[in-house]
Scaffold this motif. Sequence first.
Motif, PDB file in Angstrom:
ATOM      1  N   ARG A 204      -6.552  -3.118 -11.051  1.00  0.00           N
ATOM      2  CA  ARG A 204      -6.415  -2.008 -12.290  1.00  0.00           C
ATOM      3  C   ARG A 204      -4.992  -2.068 -12.883  1.00  0.00           C
ATOM      4  O   ARG A 204      -5.136  -1.974 -14.282  1.00  0.00           O
ATOM      5  CB  ARG A 204      -6.747  -0.740 -11.592  1.00  0.00           C
TER       6      ARG A 204
ATOM      7  N   VAL B 155      -1.425   4.379  -1.316  1.00  0.00           N
ATOM      8  CA  VAL B 155      -2.706   4.059  -1.163  1.00  0.00           C
ATOM      9  C   VAL B 155      -3.210   3.352   0.191  1.00  0.00           C
ATOM     10  O   VAL B 155      -2.260   3.127   0.848  1.00  0.00           O
ATOM     11  CB  VAL B 155      -3.827   3.167  -2.456  1.00  0.00           C
ATOM     12  N   LYS B 156      -4.512   3.676   0.583  1.00  0.00           N
ATOM     13  CA  LYS B 156      -4.789   2.938   1.821  1.00  0.00           C
ATOM     14  C   LYS B 156      -4.914   1.561   1.717  1.00  0.00           C
ATOM     15  O   LYS B 156      -5.033   0.942   0.365  1.00  0.00           O
ATOM     16  CB  LYS B 156      -5.976   3.491   2.264  1.00  0.00           C
TER      17      LYS B 156
ATOM     18  N   VAL C  43      -6.896  -0.650   2.387  1.00  0.00           N
ATOM     19  CA  VAL C  43      -8.297  -1.192   1.761  1.00  0.00           C
ATOM     20  C   VAL C  43      -8.490  -1.005   0.268  1.00  0.00           C
ATOM     21  O   VAL C  43      -9.130  -1.609  -0.321  1.00  0.00           O
ATOM     22  CB  VAL C  43      -9.565  -0.396   2.640  1.00  0.00           C
ATOM     23  N   GLU C  44      -7.477  -0.146  -0.219  1.00  0.00           N
ATOM     24  CA  GLU C  44      -7.632   0.379  -1.692  1.00  0.00           C
ATOM     25  C   GLU C  44      -6.857  -0.482  -2.449  1.00  0.00           C
ATOM     26  O   GLU C  44      -6.650  -0.453  -3.692  1.00  0.00           O
ATOM     27  CB  GLU C  44      -7.391   1.672  -1.978  1.00  0.00           C
TER      28      GLU C  44
ATOM     29  N   ALA D 113       0.869  -1.200  -0.048  1.00  0.00           N
ATOM     30  CA  ALA D 113       0.176   0.076   0.068  1.00  0.00           C
ATOM     31  C   ALA D 113       0.883   1.123   0.035  1.00  0.00           C
ATOM     32  O   ALA D 113       0.606   2.433  -0.785  1.00  0.00           O
ATOM     33  CB  ALA D 113      -0.913   0.036   1.325  1.00  0.00           C
TER      34      ALA D 113
ATOM     35  N   GLU E 183      -6.445  -3.691  -3.315  1.00  0.00           N
ATOM     36  CA  GLU E 183      -6.865  -4.749  -4.254  1.00  0.00           C
ATOM     37  C   GLU E 183      -7.365  -4.271  -5.577  1.00  0.00           C
ATOM     38  O   GLU E 183      -6.969  -4.627  -6.645  1.00  0.00           O
ATOM     39  CB  GLU E 183      -7.897  -5.542  -3.458  1.00  0.00           C
ATOM     40  N   GLU E 184      -8.059  -3.021  -5.256  1.00  0.00           N
ATOM     41  CA  GLU E 184      -8.712  -2.648  -6.733  1.00  0.00           C
ATOM     42  C   GLU E 184      -7.530  -1.822  -7.490  1.00  0.00           C
ATOM     43  O   GLU E 184      -7.410  -2.097  -8.623  1.00  0.00           O
ATOM     44  CB  GLU E 184      -9.637  -1.169  -6.040  1.00  0.00           C
ATOM     45  N   ILE E 185      -6.494  -1.291  -6.597  1.00  0.00           N
ATOM     46  CA  ILE E 185      -5.440  -0.614  -7.695  1.00  0.00           C
ATOM     47  C   ILE E 185      -4.491  -1.655  -8.120  1.00  0.00           C
ATOM     48  O   ILE E 185      -4.270  -1.352  -9.369  1.00  0.00           O
ATOM     49  CB  ILE E 185      -4.568   0.097  -6.500  1.00  0.00           C
TER      50      ILE E 185
END
Length: 400
Positions: free
Chosen positions: A263, A252-253, A255-256, A247, A258-260
Amino acid sequence: MYMQSRLYYDQPYMKEFDTEIEKIEALHPHGYRLILRETAFYPTSGGQPNDKGSIAGVPVFDVTEEDGIIYHHVAQAPQDRLVHCILDWERRFDFMQQHAGQHILSEAFLLHCQAATIGFHLTEDNLTIDLDIAELHEAQIHQVEDTANQMIWENRPIIRHWVAPDDLARLPLRKQPKVHENIRVIEVQDFDWSPCGGTHPASTGEIGSIKIRRWERSKGVTRVEFFCGKRALQDYRWKNKVVLALAQNYSVKDVELEEIVLRQQTQLKELDKRLQEVESSLLQKEAEALLQEAVPIQQIRIVKGVLSAERTLSDMKKMSFFLTQTPNTLVLLSNSALPRQFTFSRSSTINLSLNSTLKVLQKELGGKGGGSELLVQGSYPVEIAPDAYIERFLALVLPQ
Ligand SMILES: [Zn+2]
């Protein structure tokens, strides 16, 4: 017959004890096994691994059970008959946490998923149960985990019962005992009753926590990997470290993350596709330049090229495929890599035997490889210049 007393049955917290050696047996080719008058060392059985520790300062590296007798394996025999014994408590307590956690988890799977435990494996670094269920969903896993951990938070007593065979029917056993006498039933109060000879803490709170790590279908069962107590903490610790480091790296945080990452994976795939398109266009340009310099011999267009060391066999094959689309073309490519590699190919409109010519060339100059009558590929000794290999092949395939 040695009437050993098994101290761990009713005193699972005994970490040290004094006793007497009743027998010392020499083992082949080295070492000894000791029979003690009584013992708190747990032998490998019922899926729980053996204890370790020391007897009169001598390390105990294995504890086994044969025909009801417990043997303590040591490298050297103690001097005195009267001995002081010490258990490796960290090891034992870890097994107590994992093993008691398994009792609870198995009952929770039965309760929520009607899935019976048909296998149990506990080692120093792995803990699994096998369930007779075809499929498990994440929602079920969470429900089972919640119930199992609720049992821990309620800090329920773990009770030992010695049960006469006739009284077994009164207990709602999760599974049937494997012995017919001295039946020991472990009760997680008002939740699970299971025949077991292993070691357990006095109450569920000492298990700490239960975390399912993953599950998969394998060999007709569903295998569930999990950790209890300190193992669950250690597992969380390293995973948390990885997540935080990644992270931070992505700014990023947690929690973000996985999404990043997902992507970025998509972007990488798109970039890779673009890169391949650009590379193919470059190869085509390079091939077109070679075609410009082609010279005819006996109405056949001869395309020759010594490419850089970075051009791979796969690149040369792509170029060959493109160049041989032009009728009546013979394409002779080599790179200057170590070892040197080549592809020789032709259009289908001319009739030359590339494969049999290559065999003649290989006899003469060496090299490896082969292919079809339309395309051959391979490598050849580094002391031969690429030009020389190409020219010799040409002379053999089109004698003038
Ligand atoms: Zn047990």
